[in-house]
Motif scaffolding. Structure first.
Motif, short mmCIF file in Angstrom:
data_model
loop_
_atom_site.label_atom_id
_atom_site.label_comp_id
_atom_site.label_asym_id
_atom_site.label_seq_id
_atom_site.Cartn_x
_atom_site.Cartn_y
_atom_site.Cartn_z
N ASN A 14 1.01 -1.16 0.04
CA ASN A 14 0.23 -0.10 -0.04
C ASN A 14 0.81 1.01 -0.26
N ASP A 34 -9.62 -4.69 -0.99
CA ASP A 34 -10.23 -5.11 0.33
C ASP A 34 -9.63 -4.31 1.68
N ASN A 35 -8.50 -3.79 1.67
CA ASN A 35 -7.42 -4.13 3.26
C ASN A 35 -6.74 -2.38 2.39
N GLY A 60 -6.31 -11.27 -0.94
CA GLY A 60 -6.03 -10.86 -0.45
C GLY A 60 -4.77 -9.59 0.27
N ILE A 61 -4.85 -9.54 0.95
CA ILE A 61 -3.41 -9.13 2.03
C ILE A 61 -2.65 -9.90 1.86
N ILE A 96 -8.50 -3.23 10.26
CA ILE A 96 -9.02 -4.13 9.48
C ILE A 96 -9.74 -5.40 10.45
N SER A 149 -6.01 2.98 9.67
CA SER A 149 -5.50 2.99 7.68
C SER A 149 -4.45 3.20 7.45
N LEU A 207 -1.54 -0.28 7.90
CA LEU A 207 -1.63 -0.21 6.51
C LEU A 207 -1.21 0.21 5.39
#
Length: 312
Positions: free
Chosen positions: A62, A83-84, A100-101, A257, A289, A293
């Motif tokens: 990210n 989604d993340n 997914g992450i 999360i 976030s 993330l």
């Protein structure tokens, strides 16, 4: 007749030489073109050669996505862990989900036919599989040299996309903001960084995933004995009262999360209220976030600076 034969032979030799030279020139031109279409950068594994100005990129990191967006090359992103995504990158939810992450969808990524893949530590176990699909860059922030490591990552991305001047301007701008924050932090008292997770708290100091608070932004540590760890040092609220920090920074992992965050209101804890930070209302909630993330991109650092400056 003999003279004619000799002249014809000489002409043939000249033609052959010309073809040979043209062949060498074509080969050299091809090699030069190839060199121009590739670039060597430094990632967490060392030097790696990747396509220059790739047209299709799958991004799991990210922070890298953040930097690409800031440099104006986000339109090359064809897949991400949608989604993340941090709130400030929510526009990228429109791109294809690449899994997914922590578990990339290899079949989907292969179908996207990317020119480049960028991952972080959460996808490290899949690196060899991803490398079979496209050149794969692995970025990991060095928590012992946070700002230096961030600059290296930004510069690497800028080099790939031929945006080095723009990146330099943004780094210089952030450097000025960092210096201004450090001056204020030097006289603001000691700070403690806590991660709240479904009622439990962990403390982070220098060399940790949130060490940027101390080693880059300049806040003094409330406890310089905290063991550097990705997951932090489990602590109690009695510990927080004992250290009595002037500032408490809180990252709410559950909000980042998902999960039960009903017990994560650190500022409302009776023991925290007795600390200097609690009495002066300097229990600062950091944007989870971003801090959990992302945290190593151009916009991330700007937001993080804004967050900690609420302590002044």
């Amino acid at each position: 007749m003999k003279k004619i034969v000799l002249m014809m032979a000489a002409t043939a030799m000249l033609l052959l030489a010309g073809c040979s030279n043209n062949g060498n020139a074509d080969t050299q031109e091809s090699a030069a073109a190839k060199n121009k279409s590739e670039v060597t950068i430094q990632d967490a594994n060392g030097k790696i050669t990747v396509p220059k100005t790739p047209k299709k990129v799958v991004v799991f990191d990210n922070s890298a996505l953040d930097t690409m967006n800031s440099l104006g090359v986000g339109d090359t992103v064809v897949g991400a862990a949608t989604d993340n995504l941090p709130d400030f990158l929510r526009d990228y939810k429109k791109v294809e989900s690449a899994g997914g992450i922590k578990e990339p969808d290899l079949e989907k990524i292969n179908a996207l036919k990317p020119d480049l893949i960028i991952i972080s530590g959460r996808q490290r176990d899949f690196q060899k599989d991803l490398e079979k699909i496209a050149p794969t860059i692995f970025f990991s922030t060095d928590n012992s040299n946070t700002w230096g490591s961030i600059q290296q990552q930004v510069t690497a991305i800028a080099k790939i996309f031929d945006k080095e001047e723009k990146a330099k301007e943004k780094i210089n701008s952030l450097q000025k903001e960092i210096e201004a924050t450090k001056k204020k932090a030097a006289t603001s008292g000691k700070a403690l960084v806590l991660l709240a997770n479904e009622g439990n708290i962990s403390a982070y100091g220098k060399g940790s995933r949130f060490g940027i608070v101390h080693d880059t932004f300049g806040f003094k540590e409330a406890d310089d004995k905290i063991k550097a760890s990705t997951h932090g040092q489990n602590v109690s609220y009695e510990y927080v009262l004992e250290k009595d920090p002037a500032i408490i920074f809180v990252v709410d992992r559950t909000k980042a999360i998902g999960g039960d965050d009903s017990q994560n209101n650190v500022a409302e804890n009776e023991l925290v209220k007795q600390t200097d930070a609690g009495k002066t209302q300097k229990v600062i909630s950091l944007d989870p976030s971003v801090w959990y993330l992302a945290g190593s991109g151009l916009e991330s650092v700007k937001i993080m600076l804004e967050n900690v400056n609420r302590a002044f």
